[in-house]
Design an enzyme around this catalytic site. Structure first.
Site, short mmCIF file in Angstrom:
data_model
loop_
_atom_site.label_atom_id
_atom_site.label_comp_id
_atom_site.label_asym_id
_atom_site.label_seq_id
_atom_site.Cartn_x
_atom_site.Cartn_y
_atom_site.Cartn_z
N CYS A 53 1.00 -1.38 -0.02
CA CYS A 53 0.05 -0.03 -0.06
C CYS A 53 0.83 1.09 0.10
O CYS A 53 1.64 2.02 -0.67
CB CYS A 53 -0.95 0.10 0.86
SG CYS A 53 -2.90 1.02 0.65
N HIS A 56 -3.27 -4.69 0.43
CA HIS A 56 -3.40 -5.10 1.48
C HIS A 56 -3.33 -6.75 2.11
O HIS A 56 -3.82 -7.49 2.47
CB HIS A 56 -4.47 -4.79 2.63
CG HIS A 56 -3.53 -3.43 3.45
ND1 HIS A 56 -2.35 -2.95 4.20
CD2 HIS A 56 -4.75 -2.16 2.70
CE1 HIS A 56 -2.33 -1.63 4.18
NE2 HIS A 56 -3.28 -1.47 3.02
N GLU A 102 -1.77 -8.98 3.90
CA GLU A 102 -1.76 -9.11 5.21
C GLU A 102 -3.27 -9.45 5.56
O GLU A 102 -3.55 -10.19 6.36
CB GLU A 102 -0.99 -8.23 5.87
CG GLU A 102 -1.49 -6.97 6.36
CD GLU A 102 -1.90 -6.41 5.65
OE1 GLU A 102 -2.19 -4.33 5.74
OE2 GLU A 102 -0.91 -6.33 4.24
#
Length: 231
Positions: free
Chosen positions: A112, A211, A213
């Site tokens: 990001c 993102h 994660e």
């Protein structure tokens, strides 16, 4: 074989825990958990003096994590009223980390904001308010909500080998990469937004606008950790 050590750039923020209200060095634990799931050892790297970037010599890989907007002065622009308050400490720290990683050949993954920092590090520029370009706010619906957008990756790209050709990604950004000299755009959203950048002259120098994660697919983290084993 020892597990690769992966550094993660972190926030230095006012925070509260227990009876304490103080500045803290922090990062969403999903980043560290994703590194662990991929077989690496995560180490947080909070903003500090730029000469501290020598720590990269002790790392097997580096992640430039998400966060607030890059200060426009870093890419020669005036600040848009909708651009977030500058964080010059973090900008300087992450750019110094990238300088060191580039000199050492350290594998790098940008996430990001991390993608945008990598573009600025390369001499590029950012679009300060993406809805002005694409005509919608699906990349960041507001508050703490994530947008979900379709992304297509380029043939023979590193990002495609790690996550596949077509995917839905969760994202939270109101800015995007505009110019990225020396870096190749290897993924785009359906609206044309740059979603991944790679340096074709480096084995692993990759940034993504989404993102990972927050998802169950740890392909990007596994790729970084595996590359760290070879470094």
């Amino acid at each position: 074989m020892s597990r690769p050590v992966i550094g993660l750039s972190a926030y230095r923020e006012q925070a509260a825990w227990g009876v304490w209200h103080a500045q803290a060095d922090l990062l969403n634990s999903l980043y560290a958990r994703s590194v662990e799931a991929a077989g690496g050892i995560p180490v947080l790297l909070p903003p500090q003096a730029e000469d501290g970037a020598g720590v990269v010599e002790r790392l097997d890989g580096l992640i430039i994590s998400g966060g607030s907007d890059v200060e426009p002065v870093r890419y020669g622009a005036e600040s848009d009223p909708r651009t977030q308050a500058p964080r010059p400490d973090r900008d300087a720290w992450e750019l110094a980390l990238l300088d060191r990683a580039a000199a050492l050949g350290t594998p790098v993954l940008g996430i990001c904001r991390g993608l945008q920092v990598m573009a600025v590090h390369a001499g590029g520029t950012l679009q300060q308010h993406l809805p002005d370009v694409v005509g919608h706010d699906e990349h960041s619906p507001g508050g703490d909500a994530f947008g979900w957008v379709p992304v297509a990756t380029a043939e023979r790209s590193l990002v495609r080998t790690l996550v596949g050709a077509d995917l839905q990604v969760n994202c939270h950004h109101h800015q995007s990469v505009a110019v990225h000299p020396g870096l190749v755009a290897t993924a785009h959203a359906a609206d044309g937004t740059v979603e991944a950048l790679e340096d074709p002259d480096r084995p692993f120098w990759l940034g993504v606008q989404w993102h990972p994660e927050h998802g169950d697919d740890h392909g990007l983290f596994r790729g970084l950790v595996e590359r760290g084993l070879k470094s």
